[in-house]
Design a protein around this motif. Structure first.
Motif, short mmCIF file in Angstrom:
data_model
loop_
_atom_site.label_atom_id
_atom_site.label_comp_id
_atom_site.label_asym_id
_atom_site.label_seq_id
_atom_site.Cartn_x
_atom_site.Cartn_y
_atom_site.Cartn_z
N PRO A 269 0.85 -1.20 0.00
CA PRO A 269 0.00 0.00 0.00
C PRO A 269 0.88 1.25 0.00
O PRO A 269 1.88 1.31 0.70
N LEU A 270 0.51 2.23 -0.82
CA LEU A 270 1.30 3.46 -0.93
C LEU A 270 0.95 4.39 0.23
O LEU A 270 -0.18 4.35 0.73
N THR A 271 1.88 5.21 0.61
CA THR A 271 1.57 6.20 1.64
C THR A 271 0.53 7.17 1.07
O THR A 271 0.43 7.32 -0.16
N ILE A 274 2.15 9.52 -1.50
CA ILE A 274 2.48 8.92 -2.80
C ILE A 274 1.19 8.58 -3.54
O ILE A 274 1.06 8.80 -4.74
N SER A 275 0.24 8.06 -2.79
CA SER A 275 -1.03 7.69 -3.42
C SER A 275 -1.67 8.91 -4.09
O SER A 275 -2.15 8.82 -5.23
N ALA A 276 -1.65 10.03 -3.40
CA ALA A 276 -2.23 11.26 -4.00
C ALA A 276 -1.41 11.66 -5.23
O ALA A 276 -1.97 12.09 -6.25
N ALA A 277 -0.10 11.45 -5.16
CA ALA A 277 0.76 11.84 -6.30
C ALA A 277 0.51 10.96 -7.52
O ALA A 277 0.75 11.38 -8.65
N VAL A 278 0.06 9.71 -7.32
CA VAL A 278 -0.21 8.87 -8.50
C VAL A 278 -1.68 8.93 -8.90
O VAL A 278 -2.17 8.05 -9.60
N GLY A 279 -2.36 9.94 -8.47
CA GLY A 279 -3.68 10.16 -9.04
C GLY A 279 -4.84 10.04 -8.08
O GLY A 279 -5.93 10.46 -8.40
N GLY A 280 -4.62 9.48 -6.92
CA GLY A 280 -5.70 9.44 -5.92
C GLY A 280 -6.86 8.55 -6.30
O GLY A 280 -6.93 7.41 -5.89
N ALA A 281 -7.76 9.06 -7.14
CA ALA A 281 -8.97 8.30 -7.50
C ALA A 281 -8.57 7.02 -8.25
O ALA A 281 -7.55 7.00 -8.94
N PRO A 282 -9.37 5.94 -8.12
CA PRO A 282 -9.03 4.69 -8.81
C PRO A 282 -8.95 4.89 -10.33
O PRO A 282 -9.81 5.54 -10.90
N TRP A 283 -7.93 4.35 -10.95
CA TRP A 283 -7.80 4.44 -12.39
C TRP A 283 -7.12 3.20 -12.95
O TRP A 283 -6.44 2.47 -12.22
N GLY A 284 -7.31 2.98 -14.23
CA GLY A 284 -6.65 1.88 -14.92
C GLY A 284 -6.12 2.36 -16.26
O GLY A 284 -6.73 3.22 -16.90
N LEU A 285 -4.99 1.82 -16.67
CA LEU A 285 -4.35 2.23 -17.93
C LEU A 285 -4.00 0.98 -18.72
O LEU A 285 -3.33 0.08 -18.20
N LEU A 286 -4.45 0.96 -19.97
CA LEU A 286 -4.12 -0.17 -20.85
C LEU A 286 -3.07 0.27 -21.86
O LEU A 286 -3.05 1.43 -22.28
N PRO A 287 -2.21 -0.66 -22.28
CA PRO A 287 -1.14 -0.28 -23.20
C PRO A 287 -1.66 -0.11 -24.63
O PRO A 287 -2.71 -0.64 -24.98
N THR A 288 -0.90 0.59 -25.43
CA THR A 288 -1.26 0.76 -26.84
C THR A 288 -0.45 -0.18 -27.72
O THR A 288 -0.62 -0.21 -28.93
#
Ligand SMILES: Cc1cc2nc3c(=O)[nH]c(=O)nc-3n(C[C@H](O)[C@H](O)[C@H](O)COP(=O)(O)OP(=O)(O)OC[C@H]3O[C@@H](n4cnc5c(N)ncnc54)[C@H](O)[C@@H]3O)c2cc1C
Length: 433
Positions: A269-271, A274-288
């Motif tokens: 689990p991120l602090t 750090i969690s806020a720095a990586v975007g906070g709200a849940p997100w997902g990213l798929l590759p191109t």
């Protein structure tokens, strides 16, 4: 005639499933013992098998349905994925030249997605299902070209999306690694081990599931099939192979289907900072690019990364962990040294052209396999469609919609071909790795 072979009958994973390890222990289910009879045997209790069982039961409630799984719910293949549930066809399939077919596929996907969502809601399945949408992002020329094709497809199909530049992505995801991307709302994220556990634990009465019961043999027994596990047998007129690439050991066409392993890892689990720095709200990213990385956050503030492929065999997980860490740190230099709590591998069934192996392959023997990495929704759609087809209520012309899987050469040419393609793709997609 016996359809058993020396090919591995079921997956043997090197490490426990990371998602499952975050859940409380699951209830034990029995293994199959003794000799039984059933109307239908379903091999594999993944998304495909569950959908076959549910629809078959709904249309033929008097039937005795036996499901057999080699592993336990949550620990096996269906619990090992990244948890992206796409409401629309995958980017790799997108083509403006085939809008009509793609729209029909999208309609089928949305229908399956809605069915999964309503089961989660109706049964109170606690699997962190959330409509987060998904990002797609590219760093290099190859990825950007693919992104551009996908954008064109979304625009032509009238599907909603938002284009993002480096700054926009950085503010959403906390990394300036990518040159451009897009956000589309048509995706849910889920905790996959919790989802499959919830789905199998709410199967209707009349569907009996036996776990730790790998099917190791299948043969003709008069007008029925005899399904063999290490400690039992089931005789049934109808058998459905819903065990993805491992269906090959039981008679599915091995010249059209192959097993590919891919790998995932969860950070601790991120602090909160750090969690806020990586975007906070849940997100997902798929590759191109197909050799790119999938990334997402989790409900308990971890980052998950998925990348790397291997052909037919699982790679050494320590080496995989080092590769995944390098990709993560390239995107998030501040996470250098954070390490992973969990690293694991899982299998997917792959066909060369992406079309599933689907339908009746011998009298009373059916298969639905080869979801090419998008099986939560696609497996649900194809399993439902297969049960309807078996009972004379076809949903759609599945081979016309999805295409038929193309032929692949036998070994060792196939392995050499796979490795050659991988080397080329690795070069082309190196910016996305
Ligand atoms: C790391 C990773 C990330 C992924 N990410 C995503 C994602 O984000 N979204 C997505 O949609 N898909 C994703 N996938 C792919 C997805 O997991 C599969 O497409 C999906 O699980 C296929 O569903 P299925 O029911 O057809 O087969 P499976 O999930 O493979 O289920 C088959 C079942 O059959 C059982 N089985 C196998 N052989 C036997 C046998 N001989 N006897 C009895 N039982 C047997 C297995 O134990 C398993 O439970 C990912 C896969 C991996 C490995």
């Amino acid at each position: 005639m016996s359809l058993s072979s020396t090919r591995p009958h079921f997956p043997a994973h090197r490490r426990p499933c990371g998602w499952q390890a975050l859940l409380s222990p699951a209830a034990d289910r029995p293994a199959l013992h003794g000799d039984q009879t059933a109307d239908v045997v379903i091999v594999g209790a993944g998304y495909t098998g569950v959908a076959v069982a549910q629809t078959y039961h709904a249309l033929a409630p008097q039937s005795r349905i036996v499901m057999l799984d080699a592993e336990t719910a949550g620990e096996g293949s269906p619990g090992r994925n990244s948890g992206f549930m796409l409401e629309i066809a995958l980017a790799g399939d997108a083509s403006t030249g085939e809008l009509e077919r793609m729209s029909a596929l999208n309609a089928l996907s949305r229908r399956a997605m809605a069915s999964l969502k309503s089961q989660v809601d109706a049964n109170g399945i606690d699997c962190q299902l959330q409509r987060t949408g998904t990002y797609r992002a590219a760093r290099g020329a190859e990825g950007r070209a693919s992104l551009s094709r996908y954008r064109e497809f979304l625009a032509a199909a009238g599907l909603e999306f938002q284009a993002l530049d480096r700054r926009g992505l950085a503010s959403a995801l906390g990394t300036d690694y990518y040159a451009e991307g897009l956000y589309s709302p048509d995706c849910y994220l889920v905790q996959p081990a919790a989802l499959i556990r919830g789905l199998v634990s709410t199967l209707p009465q009349g569907v009996e599931l036996y776990e730790r019961s790998p099917v190791v043999g299948l043969s003709r027994d008069g007008d029925a099939w005899r399904v063999v596990t290490p400690e039992g047998t089931v005789r049934a007129r109808r058998v459905v192979l819903a065990n993805n690439a491992f269906s090959r050991s039981l008679g599915a066409d091995r010249s059209r289907l192959t097993a590919i392993y891919t790998y995932a890892a969860l950070t601790p689990p991120l602090t909160p900072e750090i969690s806020a720095a990586v975007g906070g709200a849940p997100w997902g990213l798929l590759p191109t690019h197909r050799l790119g990385c999938t990334l997402r956050t989790t409900a308990d503030s971890r980052l998950m990364i998925r990348a790397q492929y291997s052909y037919e065999r699982e790679r050494n997980n320590d080496e995989v962990a080092a590769d995944l860490a390098a990709s993560l740190v390239a995107r998030y230099p501040s996470l250098d040294g954070i390490g992973f709590d969990k690293v694991w591998g899982g299998t997917t069934g792959l066909t060369h052209n992406g079309a599933p192996l689907w339908g009746e392959i011998e009298d009373g023997l059916f298969v639905s396999a080869g979801c090419n990495g998008g099986g939560i929704v696609k497996g649900t759609a194809l399993g439902d469609a297969l049960a309807r087809q078996m009972l004379g209520h076809p949903l759609a012309d599945i081979p016309a919609l999805f295409g038929k899987p193309s032929w692949m050469p036998p070994e060792p040419i196939r392995r050499l071909g796979f490795e050659a393609i991988r080397r080329v793709e690795q070069r082309k997609g190196r910016d996305e790795a």
